[in-house]
Design a protein around this motif. Structure first.
Motif, PDB file in Angstrom:
ATOM      1  N   GLU A 249       7.221 -35.777 -46.709  1.00 10.09           N
ATOM      2  CA  GLU A 249       8.683 -35.725 -46.810  1.00 10.09           C
ATOM      3  C   GLU A 249       9.334 -37.098 -46.581  1.00 10.09           C
ATOM      4  OE1 GLU A 249       6.368 -33.513 -45.253  1.00 10.09           O
ATOM      5  OE2 GLU A 249       7.769 -32.745 -43.735  1.00 10.09           O
ATOM      6  N   LYS A 252      11.566 -39.235 -48.968  1.00 12.57           N
ATOM      7  CA  LYS A 252      13.018 -39.102 -49.098  1.00 12.57           C
ATOM      8  C   LYS A 252      13.757 -40.301 -48.494  1.00 12.57           C
ATOM      9  CE  LYS A 252      13.104 -34.022 -49.130  1.00 12.57           C
ATOM     10  NZ  LYS A 252      13.672 -32.806 -48.512  1.00 12.57           N
ATOM     11  N   ILE A 374       9.406 -30.063 -49.183  1.00 11.06           N
ATOM     12  CA  ILE A 374       9.460 -30.579 -50.554  1.00 11.06           C
ATOM     13  C   ILE A 374       8.612 -29.698 -51.451  1.00 11.06           C
ATOM     14  CG2 ILE A 374       9.907 -32.968 -49.897  1.00 11.06           C
ATOM     15  CD1 ILE A 374       7.000 -33.585 -50.292  1.00 11.06           C
TER      16      ILE A 374
END
Length: 618
Positions: A249, A252, A374
């Motif tokens: 993740e 991001k 995700i």
């Protein structure tokens, strides 16, 4: 607000751990956290130290250090003073240098609560003890010794037998130590020394820089060294999950125009700062975190991020309180709602303790990162680094290379870490006449041309040491060529682990592989054992019995053969390998390889194991 780390870039000779210590020392003078030390603050500190001096002499003292002439001492001037002291340009027994040395040597461990006298060392001790208590509270071996009182010196007595250190290493990187090897019953001086060796060498194996820490330092309970070792162990454990391989993740956090490679280049503490800023941006805040000191002292960043990652449990109400100490306490009460009130007290936040605030943020991330899940289609393609690269990265970290190596090929591209490694291995060999000329190095490379220049110098040094570098150029290192980078670093590792064996060589040069095999066979034979090997790739090495015999030949009785299993089962073979690695570390060997390296009979790793064990016979 002062960006200490930005100012410290002018002094590349200092490692990150040293900079953290200097920040602590500077803040012990800079009582109002203005980013500079003025006359009034120096008077107060001197009073605490029992020093009396007329005001005009104090102004003269400041003038000695005050490069820009503004009547105050900024952090860069503070670092220049330390540089001058270390180089001998400044007499450390005179002027501000004398006061600096006196203040730095004072470690107040009396449980004081007043922020002007409560030292960072005491804060860290209390924080680390609380973490040990919460981490090991249910451990069957040490739970009867817990909780340790964080307000006195008991922790240093408890660390002496090495058991708690070994347990904390296994918490940081599970499985590092085969706990069957730890001496836990009827301890005497000899068995305590074994535990201390096991702790020190296992700490090296997970990447701790313990070049200046030995078994005797644990036995003698040297406070500063033990606090430093504990911090490294805790830090490694906290930050091991701050990577895109562990937490996809994190992709991001990429900013506009960046690629995944840009994120991979960041160290875990840099990723955590970016994580804070990601949530600050999403909250509509104009605040940004650049450090773990001045930027977080008012608790606004922490309060905002907690509300972002846990809006139902953590409110923004602490910001209604103006007093920074009270606000920090209210913020920590909000953090407690999601069980991440660890490492910092309100005073640690207000005073900007860099170590403890980094630990607090890392624990917050590990508890709840707020990045959301995700989908598979969003999952970034991340190539896992091979085991050899991870092992070599651990070796680089253990000898003190900075910054901490987390992505082997990426982190070596500017040449600086490799140059530090060359500096270490050449200085550790008294017969070596090759040295790193740091005047030829771009210490803060700002472009690819400077980084390439560093890498070319790396190759030049390798050739001076007689490395086989045909077909390897600086551009290969700079571009992260995997096979060629591994080939270079392997030769550095080999040079480092074998140059201490010169006295065992009958030819006056480094031992060849066949000579090394002959030596270990001879050692095992002389001990009356029947096992032998034909080469470093002998398949009989896979079950670990020969390595066990070698350990037992060097230190009779160190192996409990009842714990070794004769089998072809891979799981049992891994257990055998982990056992003999731990036994080797326990008798004093510095072993970096993993159990899988033994089971798969990796010749390079076999060489490092045998060299590390034979060193004990020198």
């Amino acid at each position: 607000m002062t960006d200490f780390y930005q100012m410290a870039k002018e002094f590349p000779q200092f490692k990150r751990e040293e900079i953290d210590e200097f920040i602590e020392q500077f803040n012990s003078f800079d009582l109002d956290r203005s980013g500079s030390i003025d006359e009034d603050e120096l008077i107060k500190v001197m009073k605490q130290l029992g020093e009396k001096m007329p005001a005009f002499k104090i102004r003269m003292m400041i003038k000695e250090v005050d490069i820009d002439g503004n009547g105050e001492i900024e952090f860069n001037e503070f670092l220049q003073l330390i540089t001058n002291i270390r180089s001998g340009k400044t007499d450390q027994q005179k002027g501000f240098a004398r006061i600096y040395n006196k203040q730095s040597s004072v470690i107040k461990l009396k449980g004081a609560t007043d922020s002007s006298t409560h030292s960072f060392a005491d804060d860290e001790k209390e924080s680390f003890v609380n973490f040990i208590n919460s981490t090991l509270y249910n451990d069957p071996i040490v739970k009867n010794r817990l909780p340790i009182n964080p307000e006195n010196m008991d922790i240093f007595e408890e660390l002496k037998d090495g058991i708690i250190l070994c347990k904390m290493i296994n918490d940081a990187i599970p499985g590092t130590i085969d706990e069957r090897v730890i001496n836990t019953k009827k301890l005497n001086k000899f068995t305590k020394v074994e535990n201390q060796n096991l702790a020190i060498n296992s700490a090296k194996a997970i990447g701790c820089n313990v070049v200046n820490i030995g078994q005797s330092d644990i036995e003698e309970a040297k406070v500063h060294l033990l606090l430093g070792l504990l911090w490294q162990i805790i830090r490694i454990g906290l930050l091991r999950r701050i990577s895109i391989t562990e937490c996809p993740e994190l992709y991001k956090l990429l900013e506009d125009g960046e690629t995944l490679e840009d994120l991979l280049k960041l160290s875990p503490d840099q990723i955590l700062l970016r994580w804070l800023n990601y949530h600050l941006k999403n909250a509509g805040s104009n605040r940004r975190a650049k450090n773990y000191t001045t930027d977080i002292m008012d608790s606004e960043i922490y309060t905002t991020v907690l509300n972002q990652i846990a809006p139902d449990e953590c409110s923004l109400s602490p910001m209604n309180t103006q007093d920074k100490g009270q606000r920090a306490e209210l913020m920590l009460q909000e953090a407690e709602n999601i069980e991440c009130r660890k490492f910092v007290s309100p005073s640690d936040v207000v005073r900007g303790n860099p170590k403890l605030n980094l630990a607090f943020v890392a624990n917050m991330f590990n508890t709840r990162n707020g990045l959301g899940e995700i989908e598979i289609k969003e999952m970034p393609v991340i190539e896992e680094e091979d085991r050899e690269a991870r092992t070599f990265a651990t070796w680089l970290n253990s000898i003190g290379c900075e910054p901490f190596v987390t992505r082997f090929y990426l982190n070596l591209r500017d040449g600086l870490i490799l140059l530090q490694a060359f500096d270490h291995i050449t200085k550790s060999n008294p017969n070596c006449n090759v040295s790193v000329n740091w005047n030829k190095v771009a210490k803060n490379p700002r472009n690819k041309f400077q980084a390439l220049g560093n890498c070319n110098y790396v190759i030049e040094l390798g050739k001076q040491l007689g490395f086989s570098l045909v077909g390897i150029g600086g551009s290969d290192i700079n571009e992260g060529h995997k096979m060629l980078t591994l080939a270079l670093v392997w030769q550095m590792v080999r040079y480092h682990v074998t140059n201490v064996l010169f006295k065992l060589s009958k030819t006056g040069r480094a031992l060849s592989d066949s000579e090394l095999v002959d030596l270990v066979n001879q050692k095992v034979y002389e001990a009356g054992k029947e096992n032998s090997i034909s080469s470093l790739s002998d398949p009989n090495l896979a079950n670990s019995f020969f390595i066990a015999d070698l350990c037992d030949s060097i230190r009779p009785g160190c192996i409990n053969y009842d714990l070794l299993v004769s089998t072809n089962n891979e799981e049992e073979l891994i257990k055998n390998a982990n056992y003999v690695i731990s036994c080797g570390r326990k008798i004093g060997a510095v072993i970096f390889c993993l159990p899988e390296d033994i089971v798969e009979v990796k010749p390079k790793m076999m060489l490092t194991i045998f060299a590390a064990l034979l060193v004990l016979t020198c």
